[in-house]
Design a protein around this motif. Structure first.
Motif, mmCIF file in Angstrom:
data_model
loop_
_atom_site.group_PDB
_atom_site.id
_atom_site.type_symbol
_atom_site.label_atom_id
_atom_site.label_comp_id
_atom_site.label_asym_id
_atom_site.label_seq_id
_atom_site.Cartn_x
_atom_site.Cartn_y
_atom_site.Cartn_z
ATOM 1 N N GLU A 1 -8.884 6.750 -6.260
ATOM 2 C CA GLU A 1 -9.852 5.662 -6.397
ATOM 3 C C GLU A 1 -9.148 4.312 -6.514
ATOM 4 O O GLU A 1 -9.543 3.334 -5.859
ATOM 5 C CB GLU A 1 -10.721 5.903 -7.637
ATOM 6 N N ARG A 2 -8.103 4.264 -7.316
ATOM 7 C CA ARG A 2 -7.341 3.004 -7.426
ATOM 8 C C ARG A 2 -6.674 2.638 -6.099
ATOM 9 O O ARG A 2 -6.622 1.467 -5.730
ATOM 10 C CB ARG A 2 -6.294 3.119 -8.532
ATOM 11 N N LEU A 3 -6.170 3.642 -5.375
ATOM 12 C CA LEU A 3 -5.530 3.378 -4.092
ATOM 13 C C LEU A 3 -6.548 2.863 -3.084
ATOM 14 O O LEU A 3 -6.260 1.947 -2.288
ATOM 15 C CB LEU A 3 -4.856 4.652 -3.579
ATOM 16 N N TRP A 4 -7.771 3.441 -3.104
ATOM 17 C CA TRP A 4 -8.816 2.976 -2.199
ATOM 18 C C TRP A 4 -9.214 1.532 -2.529
ATOM 19 O O TRP A 4 -9.422 0.712 -1.636
ATOM 20 C CB TRP A 4 -10.037 3.891 -2.316
ATOM 21 N N GLN A 5 -9.310 1.216 -3.811
ATOM 22 C CA GLN A 5 -9.633 -0.153 -4.227
ATOM 23 C C GLN A 5 -8.534 -1.132 -3.805
ATOM 24 O O GLN A 5 -8.815 -2.255 -3.371
ATOM 25 C CB GLN A 5 -9.833 -0.200 -5.741
ATOM 26 N N LEU A 6 -7.284 -0.677 -3.921
ATOM 27 C CA LEU A 6 -6.174 -1.538 -3.494
ATOM 28 C C LEU A 6 -6.259 -1.796 -1.998
ATOM 29 O O LEU A 6 -6.062 -2.932 -1.526
ATOM 30 C CB LEU A 6 -4.840 -0.886 -3.852
ATOM 31 N N TYR B 1 0.833 -1.203 0.000
ATOM 32 C CA TYR B 1 0.000 0.000 0.000
ATOM 33 C C TYR B 1 0.873 1.260 0.000
ATOM 34 O O TYR B 1 0.603 2.220 -0.748
ATOM 35 C CB TYR B 1 -0.911 -0.014 1.221
ATOM 36 N N TYR B 2 1.912 1.272 0.825
ATOM 37 C CA TYR B 2 2.807 2.426 0.883
ATOM 38 C C TYR B 2 3.525 2.626 -0.457
ATOM 39 O O TYR B 2 3.663 3.769 -0.933
ATOM 40 C CB TYR B 2 3.829 2.238 2.004
ATOM 41 N N PHE B 3 3.969 1.544 -1.068
ATOM 42 C CA PHE B 3 4.655 1.653 -2.355
ATOM 43 C C PHE B 3 3.717 2.234 -3.417
ATOM 44 O O PHE B 3 4.113 3.120 -4.198
ATOM 45 C CB PHE B 3 5.158 0.275 -2.779
ATOM 46 N N ASN B 4 2.481 1.750 -3.443
ATOM 47 C CA ASN B 4 1.531 2.266 -4.426
ATOM 48 C C ASN B 4 1.154 3.718 -4.147
ATOM 49 O O ASN B 4 0.983 4.514 -5.079
ATOM 50 C CB ASN B 4 0.274 1.394 -4.449
#
Length: 456
Positions: free
Chosen positions: A150-155, A27-30
């Motif tokens: 949005e992509r980060l929330w989905q991840l 998560y941190y990397f993304n």
């Protein structure tokens, strides 16, 4: 808590910690990648605005129309503000943009750098210093990275659901593997539960004979073997003791009954009383020997430094007094090179050690046809050795195998005083002192008893 539950809990916590750490890293990397990527896009947009507006001179005509201003926007909710070197607003992508934060950033400006900054809520921006025709222009571009967030929330949601699912699978796997790992322990427990005092001959399965559980079963089987031998020795001891005690008791009872029924004169009564007294003394001596044997198996008094040569001399004095016609010799063997005054000191109990040595000398004096030799020496730097050598009839290998059994008497002991308790008592005293007793004998060649004790 059961060991199975402990193993499952520790396994689950360990795997969960690894999963959470790995998920946090992903998560941190993304998140870092998203921020860098969006910062790069903002910087590209600022560079594009500088080329389209500043380099082409579009700023000289004042603020462009709404259509023209929207044409240069490439990001969602994008806002562009351009200031000259004097801090005057030369361009804005919309008339309702709050310029207060941008003017505040002008005072902390760092020329020649692309400076990122944070706006309200999730708005992100960059500031660019652009030099054109010798004049510095400061361009501020900000926008919201809605697709990136949005992509980060989905991840994050995917990692959360995945960790919860993995947690459930980990619990099931931990339960299964803990049960499989403890299955041999449960088998050993069931087998041990079926062993009692009536069937000590049973043994535990040692499995593959290589792992730790096999070693545990091997140690348990060794303990069972020792218990079985102890029980057999106890039963044999009780059988012999009851037989030995019954003989003087029967003699004593019979003598008293006969005296009561038939003795009519004082001489006859005195003779019966003498026989009864002899049987009573025999019974007392046997009982004392049995009690001494039981005492050695119990708690011993605290050991203190004892001079072994004094114990041996005292035992020799007792033996010479008991066997006046027998010669007892004392010899000293090898001693340490740097001998001290108390070179024969050992940790132990003087009374018990004297009793053990007296039993060996008593046996030698009882059966030996010639002189008895006692030798005291060192065997190694920390071990004292005592040898008692006689020239008696000796013992056969079969008799030697039973010589330490309580109340056992060899064929040559028939008709001689004793109860078969001296050597068992001596062996236990020596063992309780951390030593070892060995007998070497051959028929017709005498017997040699050797005691090794740790030196103080």
């Amino acid at each position: 808590m059961l060991i199975r539950n402990k193993l499952m809990l520790r396994f689950t916590l360990l795997v969960l910690a690894i999963q959470v750490s790995f998920s946090a890293f992903i998560y941190y990397f993304n998140a870092s990648t998203r921020a860098q990527r969006f910062e790069h896009r903002l910087g590209t947009s600022a560079t594009l605005a500088s080329r389209l507006l500043v380099r082409t001179g579009k700023l000289e005509t004042g603020q462009l129309g709404s259509l023209r201003r929207r044409d240069i926007l490439t990001l969602q909710e994008e806002q562009i503000s351009i200031y000259d070197a004097d801090g005057a607003l030369r361009f804005s992508s919309a008339d309702d943009i709050d310029q207060v934060p941008s003017r505040a950033r002008l005072r902390a400006w760092q020329p020649g750098k692309l400076v990122p900054f944070k706006g309200e809520k999730r708005r992100e921006g960059v500031g660019l210093d652009y030099l054109h025709d010798g004049e510095h222009y400061r361009i501020f571009v900000s926008a919201e990275d809605k697709p990136g967030w949005e992509r980060l929330w989905q991840l994050g949601l995917l990692l959360l659901v995945g960790n919860l699912g993995a947690l459930a699978l980990t619990i099931l796997a931990g339960w299964y593997f803990a049960g499989a790992a403890l299955a041999p322990v449960a088998r050993i427990s069931r087998q041990a539960g079926r062993i009692s005092a009536t069937n000590l001959g049973r043994r535990l399965s040692e499995g593959n004979g290589r792992d730790e559980l096999a070693q545990l079963a091997y140690a348990f089987n060794g303990m069972l073997g020792g218990l079985e031998q102890a029980f057999e020795a106890q039963k044999s001891f009780l059988a012999h003791a009851s037989h030995e005690l019954r003989t003087p008791l029967t003699t004593l009872t019979g003598t008293l009954e006969t005296a009561l029924a038939y003795d009519a004169s004082l001489p006859e009564a005195r003779q019966s009383l003498a026989q009864a007294l002899e049987a009573s003394r025999h019974l007392t001596a046997l009982t004392s020997s049995l009690l001494s044997l039981a005492k050695v198996d119990g708690t011993l008094p605290k050991f203190e430094p004892v001079r072994l040569d004094e114990c041996l001399n005292q035992a020799l004095s007792f033996a010479r007094a008991k066997y006046a016609g027998r010669e007892f010799r004392l010899a000293f063997g090898e001693l340490p090179e740097e001998a001290e005054t108390d070179v024969f000191m050992v940790p132990g109990n003087a009374e018990l050690l004297t009793t053990a040595l007296l039993n060996l000398l008593d046996n030698a004096g009882k059966y030996s046809a010639g002189p008895v030799q006692a030798e005291l020496a060192y065997e190694g730097p920390a071990t004292l050795r005592i040898r008692v050598i006689d020239v008696g009839p000796g013992l056969s290998p079969e008799e030697l195998s039973h010589i330490y059994e309580p109340l056992y008497r060899a064929a040559g002991a028939v008709g001689r005083p004793g109860y078969g308790l001296g050597l068992p008592l001596t062996q236990r005293i020596v063992q309780r002192h951390g030593g070892r007793l060995e007998l070497a004998s051959a028929v017709g060649q005498g017997t040699t008893a050797t005691v090794w004790l740790p030196a103080a």
